[in-house]
Design a protein around this motif. Structure first.
Motif, PDB file in Angstrom:
ATOM      1  N   MET A   1       0.842  -1.179   0.000  1.00  0.00           N
ATOM      2  CA  MET A   1       0.000   0.000   0.000  1.00  0.00           C
ATOM      3  C   MET A   1       0.886   1.240   0.000  1.00  0.00           C
ATOM      4  O   MET A   1       1.894   1.290   0.696  1.00  0.00           O
ATOM      5  CB  MET A   1      -0.887   0.012   1.240  1.00  0.00           C
ATOM      6  N   ASP A   2       0.449   2.234  -0.756  1.00  0.00           N
ATOM      7  CA  ASP A   2       1.159   3.510  -0.767  1.00  0.00           C
ATOM      8  C   ASP A   2       0.922   4.281   0.534  1.00  0.00           C
ATOM      9  O   ASP A   2       1.835   4.881   1.089  1.00  0.00           O
ATOM     10  CB  ASP A   2       0.683   4.380  -1.927  1.00  0.00           C
ATOM     11  N   HIS A   3      -0.343   4.287   0.985  1.00  0.00           N
ATOM     12  CA  HIS A   3      -0.731   5.018   2.190  1.00  0.00           C
ATOM     13  C   HIS A   3      -1.550   4.093   3.082  1.00  0.00           C
ATOM     14  O   HIS A   3      -2.504   3.472   2.630  1.00  0.00           O
ATOM     15  CB  HIS A   3      -1.586   6.240   1.836  1.00  0.00           C
ATOM     16  N   VAL A   4      -1.184   4.020   4.349  1.00  0.00           N
ATOM     17  CA  VAL A   4      -1.895   3.186   5.310  1.00  0.00           C
ATOM     18  C   VAL A   4      -2.389   4.088   6.437  1.00  0.00           C
ATOM     19  O   VAL A   4      -1.632   4.903   6.965  1.00  0.00           O
ATOM     20  CB  VAL A   4      -0.964   2.091   5.895  1.00  0.00           C
ATOM     21  N   LEU A   5      -3.671   3.960   6.805  1.00  0.00           N
ATOM     22  CA  LEU A   5      -4.209   4.677   7.948  1.00  0.00           C
ATOM     23  C   LEU A   5      -4.150   3.747   9.150  1.00  0.00           C
ATOM     24  O   LEU A   5      -4.804   2.708   9.178  1.00  0.00           O
ATOM     25  CB  LEU A   5      -5.655   5.110   7.688  1.00  0.00           C
ATOM     26  N   GLU A   6      -3.385   4.114  10.130  1.00  0.00           N
ATOM     27  CA  GLU A   6      -3.180   3.295  11.332  1.00  0.00           C
ATOM     28  C   GLU A   6      -3.976   3.894  12.478  1.00  0.00           C
ATOM     29  O   GLU A   6      -3.794   5.053  12.838  1.00  0.00           O
ATOM     30  CB  GLU A   6      -1.681   3.259  11.668  1.00  0.00           C
ATOM     31  N   GLY A  24       6.531   3.608   1.482  1.00  0.00           N
ATOM     32  CA  GLY A  24       5.142   3.952   1.797  1.00  0.00           C
ATOM     33  C   GLY A  24       5.010   4.846   3.011  1.00  0.00           C
ATOM     34  O   GLY A  24       5.975   5.063   3.756  1.00  0.00           O
ATOM     35  N   ARG A  25       3.809   5.342   3.192  1.00  0.00           N
ATOM     36  CA  ARG A  25       3.509   6.232   4.311  1.00  0.00           C
ATOM     37  C   ARG A  25       2.443   5.614   5.191  1.00  0.00           C
ATOM     38  O   ARG A  25       1.436   5.111   4.697  1.00  0.00           O
ATOM     39  CB  ARG A  25       3.021   7.583   3.811  1.00  0.00           C
ATOM     40  N   ILE A  26       2.677   5.688   6.487  1.00  0.00           N
ATOM     41  CA  ILE A  26       1.700   5.217   7.463  1.00  0.00           C
ATOM     42  C   ILE A  26       1.261   6.425   8.275  1.00  0.00           C
ATOM     43  O   ILE A  26       2.073   7.054   8.951  1.00  0.00           O
ATOM     44  CB  ILE A  26       2.295   4.126   8.370  1.00  0.00           C
ATOM     45  N   MET A  27      -0.026   6.765   8.165  1.00  0.00           N
ATOM     46  CA  MET A  27      -0.577   7.879   8.910  1.00  0.00           C
ATOM     47  C   MET A  27      -1.173   7.339  10.197  1.00  0.00           C
ATOM     48  O   MET A  27      -2.132   6.569  10.161  1.00  0.00           O
ATOM     49  CB  MET A  27      -1.669   8.589   8.101  1.00  0.00           C
ATOM     50  N   MET A  41      10.975  -2.505  14.026  1.00  0.00           N
ATOM     51  CA  MET A  41      11.860  -1.470  13.485  1.00  0.00           C
ATOM     52  C   MET A  41      12.495  -1.893  12.165  1.00  0.00           C
ATOM     53  O   MET A  41      12.731  -1.063  11.292  1.00  0.00           O
ATOM     54  CB  MET A  41      12.949  -1.125  14.500  1.00  0.00           C
ATOM     55  N   ARG A  42      12.744  -3.186  11.992  1.00  0.00           N
ATOM     56  CA  ARG A  42      13.354  -3.682  10.756  1.00  0.00           C
ATOM     57  C   ARG A  42      12.525  -3.282   9.535  1.00  0.00           C
ATOM     58  O   ARG A  42      13.063  -2.916   8.497  1.00  0.00           O
ATOM     59  CB  ARG A  42      13.504  -5.196  10.819  1.00  0.00           C
ATOM     60  N   SER A  43      11.186  -3.329   9.674  1.00  0.00           N
ATOM     61  CA  SER A  43      10.315  -2.944   8.561  1.00  0.00           C
ATOM     62  C   SER A  43      10.462  -1.470   8.220  1.00  0.00           C
ATOM     63  O   SER A  43      10.454  -1.088   7.050  1.00  0.00           O
ATOM     64  CB  SER A  43       8.854  -3.238   8.894  1.00  0.00           C
ATOM     65  N   ILE A  44      10.580  -0.640   9.242  1.00  0.00           N
ATOM     66  CA  ILE A  44      10.702   0.797   9.003  1.00  0.00           C
ATOM     67  C   ILE A  44      11.975   1.093   8.220  1.00  0.00           C
ATOM     68  O   ILE A  44      11.957   1.797   7.210  1.00  0.00           O
ATOM     69  CB  ILE A  44      10.673   1.586  10.324  1.00  0.00           C
ATOM     70  N   TYR A  45      13.094   0.530   8.683  1.00  0.00           N
ATOM     71  CA  TYR A  45      14.368   0.770   8.016  1.00  0.00           C
ATOM     72  C   TYR A  45      14.457   0.048   6.677  1.00  0.00           C
ATOM     73  O   TYR A  45      14.883   0.609   5.683  1.00  0.00           O
ATOM     74  CB  TYR A  45      15.537   0.347   8.909  1.00  0.00           C
ATOM     75  N   GLY A  46      14.046  -1.204   6.663  1.00  0.00           N
ATOM     76  CA  GLY A  46      14.170  -2.011   5.450  1.00  0.00           C
ATOM     77  C   GLY A  46      13.313  -1.519   4.299  1.00  0.00           C
ATOM     78  O   GLY A  46      13.661  -1.701   3.135  1.00  0.00           O
ATOM     79  N   LYS A  47      12.178  -0.903   4.622  1.00  0.00           N
ATOM     80  CA  LYS A  47      11.272  -0.420   3.578  1.00  0.00           C
ATOM     81  C   LYS A  47      11.337   1.100   3.403  1.00  0.00           C
ATOM     82  O   LYS A  47      10.592   1.655   2.604  1.00  0.00           O
ATOM     83  CB  LYS A  47       9.832  -0.809   3.921  1.00  0.00           C
ATOM     84  N   ASN A  48      12.183   1.772   4.182  1.00  0.00           N
ATOM     85  CA  ASN A  48      12.251   3.248   4.127  1.00  0.00           C
ATOM     86  C   ASN A  48      10.867   3.872   4.298  1.00  0.00           C
ATOM     87  O   ASN A  48      10.435   4.707   3.508  1.00  0.00           O
ATOM     88  CB  ASN A  48      12.883   3.729   2.818  1.00  0.00           C
ATOM     89  N   LEU A  49      10.169   3.443   5.344  1.00  0.00           N
ATOM     90  CA  LEU A  49       8.798   3.899   5.569  1.00  0.00           C
ATOM     91  C   LEU A  49       8.766   5.271   6.232  1.00  0.00           C
ATOM     92  O   LEU A  49       9.694   5.655   6.939  1.00  0.00           O
ATOM     93  CB  LEU A  49       8.046   2.894   6.443  1.00  0.00           C
ATOM     94  N   HIS A  50       7.671   5.964   6.011  1.00  0.00           N
ATOM     95  CA  HIS A  50       7.421   7.258   6.635  1.00  0.00           C
ATOM     96  C   HIS A  50       6.251   7.069   7.600  1.00  0.00           C
ATOM     97  O   HIS A  50       5.139   6.753   7.167  1.00  0.00           O
ATOM     98  CB  HIS A  50       7.036   8.304   5.589  1.00  0.00           C
ATOM     99  N   LEU A  51       6.466   7.268   8.890  1.00  0.00           N
ATOM    100  CA  LEU A  51       5.403   7.221   9.881  1.00  0.00           C
ATOM    101  C   LEU A  51       5.063   8.655  10.247  1.00  0.00           C
ATOM    102  O   LEU A  51       5.945   9.422  10.643  1.00  0.00           O
ATOM    103  CB  LEU A  51       5.834   6.447  11.125  1.00  0.00           C
ATOM    104  N   ILE A  52       3.781   9.007  10.096  1.00  0.00           N
ATOM    105  CA  ILE A  52       3.356  10.379  10.309  1.00  0.00           C
ATOM    106  C   ILE A  52       2.212  10.387  11.315  1.00  0.00           C
ATOM    107  O   ILE A  52       1.179   9.753  11.095  1.00  0.00           O
ATOM    108  CB  ILE A  52       2.894  11.014   8.979  1.00  0.00           C
TER     109      ILE A  52
END
Length: 109
Positions: A1-6, A24-27, A41-52
Motif C-alpha cells: 500500500m502507498d498510504h496506510v491509515l493506522e 510507503g507512508r503510514i498515517m 523497526m526492521r520494517s521501518i528501516y528495510g522499507k524506508n517507511l514514513h510514519l506520520i
C-alpha cells in the motif's frame, strides 16, 4: 500500500508496517491501545517507511470533510451490528482483532 491509515489498535501497527510498500507512508491517526507499542523497526528501516502522526484538524477541516463525505456518498465499513445485549460479544471480537471495520450496537430504538 502507498498510504496506510493506522488507528493504533492492538498489534495493528506491525500489520500496517507489513502492508506498506517500500517508501510507503503510514498515517497514525489514533492510539486505541495506548501510547506504548512494540514496533518492528526492521520494517521501518528495510522499507524506508514514513510514519506520520496526525492530530485533529480545525473546525473548517471537519466541515470540509463532512461536505466531501456527503458529496461522494462515502459509507463506513461495518464489520458487525449487534443488539445491545450482545455488547460483550462485540467487545471480545474487538479485543481479538478479528474485525474488519466498525462494530456497531443497535439499541433497538
Amino acid at each position: 500500500m502507498d498510504h496506510v491509515l493506522e488507528l493504533g489498535g492492538r498489534e495493528s501497527i506491525n500489520r500496517s508496517l507489513a502492508a506498506a510498500r517500500v517508501g510507503g507512508r503510514i498515517m497514525i491517526i489514533g492510539v486505541l491501545s495506548g501510547f506504548s507499542q512494540e514496533i518492528a523497526m526492521r520494517s521501518i528501516y528495510g522499507k524506508n517507511l514514513h510514519l506520520i502522526g496526525l492530530s485533529v484538524g480545525s473546525r473548517r477541516h471537519f466541515e470540509d470533510m463532512c461536505q466531501a463525505i456527503a458529496e461522494h456518498q462515502l459509507r463506513p465499513v461495518i464489520d458487525t451490528t449487534l443488539p445491545f445485549e450482545s455488547v460483550p460479544d462485540g467487545l471480545r471480537r474487538m479485543e481479538s482483532g478479528a474485525h474488519q471495520g466498525k462494530i456497531c450496537v443497535d439499541f433497538g430504538g
